[in-house]
Design a protein around this motif. Structure first.
Motif, PDB file in Angstrom:
ATOM      1  N   UNK A   1      20.778  16.241 -17.320  1.00 11.63           N
ATOM      2  CA  UNK A   1      21.750  16.128 -18.403  1.00 11.63           C
ATOM      3  C   UNK A   1      22.922  15.229 -18.018  1.00 11.63           C
ATOM      4  N   UNK A   2      23.314  14.361 -18.945  1.00 13.86           N
ATOM      5  CA  UNK A   2      24.504  13.541 -18.777  1.00 13.86           C
ATOM      6  C   UNK A   2      24.324  12.286 -17.967  1.00 13.86           C
ATOM      7  N   UNK A   3      23.160  12.111 -17.333  1.00 10.49           N
ATOM      8  CA  UNK A   3      22.895  10.918 -16.526  1.00 10.49           C
ATOM      9  C   UNK A   3      22.175   9.910 -17.410  1.00 10.49           C
ATOM     10  N   UNK A   4      22.790   8.766 -17.649  1.00  9.62           N
ATOM     11  CA  UNK A   4      22.241   7.832 -18.627  1.00  9.62           C
ATOM     12  C   UNK A   4      22.361   6.387 -18.136  1.00  9.62           C
ATOM     13  N   UNK A   5      21.704   5.517 -18.891  1.00  5.97           N
ATOM     14  CA  UNK A   5      21.707   4.083 -18.575  1.00  5.97           C
ATOM     15  C   UNK A   5      21.917   3.294 -19.875  1.00  5.97           C
ATOM     16  N   UNK A   6      22.765   2.271 -19.867  1.00  6.65           N
ATOM     17  CA  UNK A   6      22.988   1.457 -21.068  1.00  6.65           C
ATOM     18  C   UNK A   6      21.922   0.367 -21.192  1.00  6.65           C
ATOM     19  N   UNK A   7      20.805   0.706 -21.786  1.00  8.27           N
ATOM     20  CA  UNK A   7      19.682  -0.222 -21.898  1.00  8.27           C
ATOM     21  C   UNK A   7      20.016  -1.314 -22.910  1.00  8.27           C
ATOM     22  N   UNK A   8      19.964  -2.562 -22.472  1.00 11.73           N
ATOM     23  CA  UNK A   8      20.377  -3.694 -23.312  1.00 11.73           C
ATOM     24  C   UNK A   8      19.573  -3.718 -24.613  1.00 11.73           C
TER      25      UNK A   8
ATOM     26  N   UNK B   1      21.384   2.029 -12.042  1.00 11.98           N
ATOM     27  CA  UNK B   1      21.984   0.717 -12.167  1.00 11.98           C
ATOM     28  C   UNK B   1      23.096   0.775 -13.222  1.00 11.98           C
ATOM     29  N   UNK B   2      24.081  -0.062 -13.079  1.00 15.71           N
ATOM     30  CA  UNK B   2      25.213  -0.230 -14.007  1.00 15.71           C
ATOM     31  C   UNK B   2      26.121   0.998 -14.047  1.00 15.71           C
ATOM     32  N   UNK B   3      25.608   2.143 -14.493  1.00 12.98           N
ATOM     33  CA  UNK B   3      26.465   3.323 -14.620  1.00 12.98           C
ATOM     34  C   UNK B   3      26.748   3.997 -13.285  1.00 12.98           C
ATOM     35  N   UNK B   4      25.907   3.770 -12.286  1.00 17.70           N
ATOM     36  CA  UNK B   4      26.114   4.220 -10.910  1.00 17.70           C
ATOM     37  C   UNK B   4      26.251   5.740 -10.786  1.00 17.70           C
TER      38      UNK B   4
ATOM     39  N   UNK C   1      21.773   0.506 -25.894  1.00 18.64           N
ATOM     40  CA  UNK C   1      21.433   1.839 -26.390  1.00 18.64           C
ATOM     41  C   UNK C   1      21.388   2.756 -25.174  1.00 18.64           C
ATOM     42  N   UNK C   2      22.293   3.735 -25.146  1.00 16.24           N
ATOM     43  CA  UNK C   2      22.360   4.633 -23.994  1.00 16.24           C
ATOM     44  C   UNK C   2      21.167   5.583 -23.988  1.00 16.24           C
ATOM     45  N   UNK C   3      20.591   5.777 -22.815  1.00 18.88           N
ATOM     46  CA  UNK C   3      19.393   6.601 -22.712  1.00 18.88           C
ATOM     47  C   UNK C   3      19.495   7.574 -21.545  1.00 18.88           C
TER      48      UNK C   3
END
Length: 771
Positions: free
Chosen positions: A57-64, A206-209, A78-80
């Motif tokens: 929960x709460x761990x996401x990635x901003x997929x282009x 990646x990105x959100x670290x 789109x955050x996933x």
């Protein structure tokens, strides 16, 4: 519609294996604990069609976003919620042959989701190509006692041979989301460690670290004798291996305990140490103790929020399934988390937050959970108010106007369909209504001073700027919107959106006056923080609210969904052929947009929110008109129709729509359960029973009931909490039994008569027929 799940009051049962149904079953048998969860993937290899899913929960990635162009204000990603490290993995080889149910002959198979105790079990017999037969018994759970822990027990028994069984128990972080826009893998390895038979895998997004450390302990026994394993390691992968010589009927037991700890909750340099502490604590308890604790914890949850239906096994199974999945998805322990439409059961919708939470989930948690749970859901939005203001600025709004996102992880809009991103602005109204609904139910008016009024001011400012004055209509109008019915885009004057906007403006002014009178110091703080020019702004808001335009047809006596709705050819759902359904899978989008068919409750959604403003005849006219044109291809639709049908004493439709919303996933009504369950609409199932059949409302600080008993039910009962008073309510054809287990006296209204409910049991016999 599928019909392969066996009816059972406390279990979801699949009694044979059909690979064509496997992805549906992976969704149905999903488990979770609010902090993490997983689809019902097999522990062993499976080469057939599957959707692997382990989620934190709460761990996401901003997929282009995958488009070739951007409009001004268009989200770039789109955050996933990410498919995370697979901790359940086992490779089983029998004399060199891989155990794989896609390749083997499955002669017996049973999978059971035990909702009473919160466990998933699976038993099967498989014949390999060599003719060797093995029996497997497996059980696993995600602990709701220690919500960073999960465990499994996997037993293998050779039936007709002796030989060598090779076992690899692994954790694998080399995973990707099936819905990745560019086939990208979102995880990087930070560190890995193996010591004393334990595996530690530390990954970073990646990105959100975000960093997540997965630790695993694998214990393997033959006939009770511990086996020594050897470690195996490669990038993003750690395992323990062993080869065991077995004779016929000798059992191998694999116990596996795993933990997930994240940088959301701990400092990154401490994650390996924290994971070691957690796995040590869980291992010290052992599988059996954790399983017993799991059963006790679920017993407490069921005591607080079960619904018991007598006389209808399919309905009983369905309501418990919905309540079970809601409790697996969100516990309210962490105000940073919210409720994704698929929860931990699939990747569709990205696992992000939608307006579903405020419109559908808040009523459920208000009644069956401690007050802070629903309060946390509201605070989630308060903490994202600054982002909502930024979202509005991107679209050209100013002066503190706030537009909450249609889809979000962190408060920033990340939905990537323009007609929804820019136009489906009614989500703002659902958030305001949730504040009203929370205060109406709990009596916690201080919430307005603490948090709520600031949110309402931002939303009111948005509505004021979003309307424009029409010289032609001599009214304020709302152009270029999409209502809840997403089978209409870019329309003018959606009745529901206009209604919500006017109501929000009035409610914000009412809330501001209440805070000014009751909490003057807080009001001064809010004035300074928001730069509220209350006299001028209230005057503007009142004018917009008073002079809002609402489409209406004099001939039919119904509120029109939007301008020009009657220009469409008015075909009814009953005239559609079965080959046309569902429309979103059979028709072109152009054809859908030109039709009068409605995806989900739209006008009726507004009449559900504000039903006290309309007499029964007005409600009946609108219900009959729109129901006959609604295809219910949104999971959020049937429950609203069920509640309104119950209010209209239409037993047949109330029950039909209850069953449809309750068994939407169990029977795969819309042919999409394989993508994941419809978690947020499951709260609507609860609403169908409690607000629909029991007719429960809150009016003037009092619970009211107008019960409605379906003919196929002998009775139904449910537990709720209302302003600190726990109640158990049972409804039969002739009366109600209410058990007040507090020492407070409570007044309730039943069929328009006031009854005093002291501590203990109170029986109320009906003096009028229910139907």
């Amino acid at each position: 519609m599928k019909n392969y799940i066996k009816a059972d009051a406390w279990n979801i049962v699949e009694e044979s294996f059909d690979p064509h149904l496997n992805k549906i079953s992976e969704s149905l048998f999903s488990i979770g604990n609010g902090r993490m969860g997983q689809r019902a993937n097999f522990e062993e290899d499976y080469s057939g069609e599957t959707l692997q899913g382990n989620y934190v929960a709460g761990v996401y990635y901003p997929d282009k976003t995958r488009v070739g162009w951007w409009k001004n204000g268009y989200p770039e990603y789109f955050a996933k919620v990410l498919n995370a490290t697979n901790w359940i993995g086992l490779n089983i080889h029998v004399d060199g042959e891989t155990l794989d149910l896609h390749l083997a002959k499955v002669t017996a198979f049973k999978r059971v989701l035990n909702m009473k105790e919160g466990t998933l079990s699976r038993n099967f017999r498989a014949e390999l190509n060599s003719g060797k037969i093995i029996d497997v018994q497996a059980i696993r759970f995600c602990s709701i006692v220690d919500d960073e822990v999960a465990a499994l027990h996997y037993r293998i028994v050779p039936v007709n041979f002796e030989g060598v069984i090779h076992i690899t128990s692994f954790i694998d972080g080399d995973v990707k989301n099936q819905d990745s826009n560019y086939e990208e893998k979102f995880w990087e390895e930070v560190a890995q460690e193996q010591k004393n038979g334990l595996d530690y895998l530390l990954l970073r997004t990646k990105k959100t670290e975000f960093e997540v450390c997965t630790a695993s302990c694998s214990l393997i026994f033959k006939e009770g004798d511990a086996q020594t394993t050897r470690p195996v390691a490669r990038e993003k992968y750690l395992a323990q291996q062993v080869e065991i010589s077995v004779k016929q009927d000798e059992a191998i037991d694999i116990y596996k305990i795993a933990v997930n700890v994240t940088s959301q909750n701990y400092d990154k340099p401490d994650l390996l140490k924290i994971a070691a502490e957690r796995i040590a604590m869980a291992s010290a308890k052992g599988f059996q103790q954790m399983r017993e604790e799991q059963a006790k914890a679920w017993a407490t949850k069921w005591a607080e929020g079960d619904i018991v239906i007598e006389g209808d096994l399919a309905a009983q199974q369905a309501i418990r399934f919905n309540i079970f999945q809601l409790n697996q998805t969100y516990t309210g322990k962490d105000a940073r988390l919210n409720i994704g439409p698929k929860g931990f059961t699939g990747e569709k919708y990205g696992g992000s937050t939608y307006w579903d939470t405020e419109a559908y989930c808040i009523p459920f948690y208000l009644s069956v959970a401690p007050q802070e749970v629903s309060r946390n859901l509201l605070i989630y939005r308060y903490k994202q108010l600054d982002k909502a203001i930024e979202n509005a600025i991107k679209l050209g709004f100013k002066d503190g106007a706030a537009l909450y996102p249609m889809v979000t992880m962190n408060g920033e809009e990340c939905h990537n369909e323009w007609e929804i991103t820019f136009e489906e602005i009614h989500r703002n109204g659902a958030i305001a209504f949730a504040i009203f609904n929370y205060i109406r139910y709990t009596g916690d008016e201080h919430y307005l001073a603490d948090y709520g009024l600031e949110v309402l001011i931002g939303i009111a400012r948005f509505w004021k700027q979003r309307v424009n004055w029409s010289e032609d209509k001599n009214k304020f109008v709302m152009l270029g919107v999409t209502g809840p019915n997403e089978y209409e885009n870019n329309i003018n004057n959606n009745w529901y959106t206009n209604k919500l906007a006017a109501w929000c403006l009035n409610y914000t002014m009412e809330a501001a006056k209440k805070v000014e009178q009751q909490y003057p110091d807080e009001y001064k703080r809010i004035i300074l923080k928001t730069n509220l020019q209350d006299v001028k702004e209230f005057k503007d808001w009142k004018r917009v609210a008073d002079e809002m335009y609402y489409p209406y047809d004099e001939k039919t006596g119904v509120f029109l969904q939007q301008d020009g709705f009657l220009d469409k050819e008015q075909t009814l759902v009953k005239d559609l052929s079965a080959e046309d359904r569902p429309l979103n899978q059979k028709w072109s989008w152009d054809r859908i947009l030109r039709s009068c068919f409605i995806k989900q409750a739209d006008v009726l959604q507004g009449m559900y929110f504000f039903e006290e403003e309309y007499d029964l005849e007005t409600l009946r006219k609108n219900f009959n008109f729109y129901e006959s044109r609604t295809v219910h291809e949104s999971s959020l639709s049937p429950c609203v129709h069920s509640i309104l049908a119950a209010k209209l004493n239409d037993e047949e439709k109330a029950y039909e729509f209850y069953l449809r919303t309750a068994r939407l996933d169990l029977d795969d009504y819309n042919n999409d359960t394989e993508d994941g369950l419809h978690i947020t609409s499951m709260a609507g199932t609860w609403m169908s029973v409690v607000e629909g059949f029991a007719g429960m409302r809150v009016r003037n600080d009092r619970l009211i009931f107008n019960p409605f008993l379906p003919k196929s039910w002998t009775s139904f009962s449910f537990s709720i909490g209302f302003r600190g008073v726990p109640l158990k309510v049972k409804i039969t054809a002739t009366g109600m039994l209410i058990i007040n287990s507090s020492d407070q006296v409570l007044e309730v209204s039943i069929l328009d008569q006031i009854h005093v409910i002291p501590s203990g049991e109170t029986s109320v016999a009906y003096k009028v027929a229910l139907v």
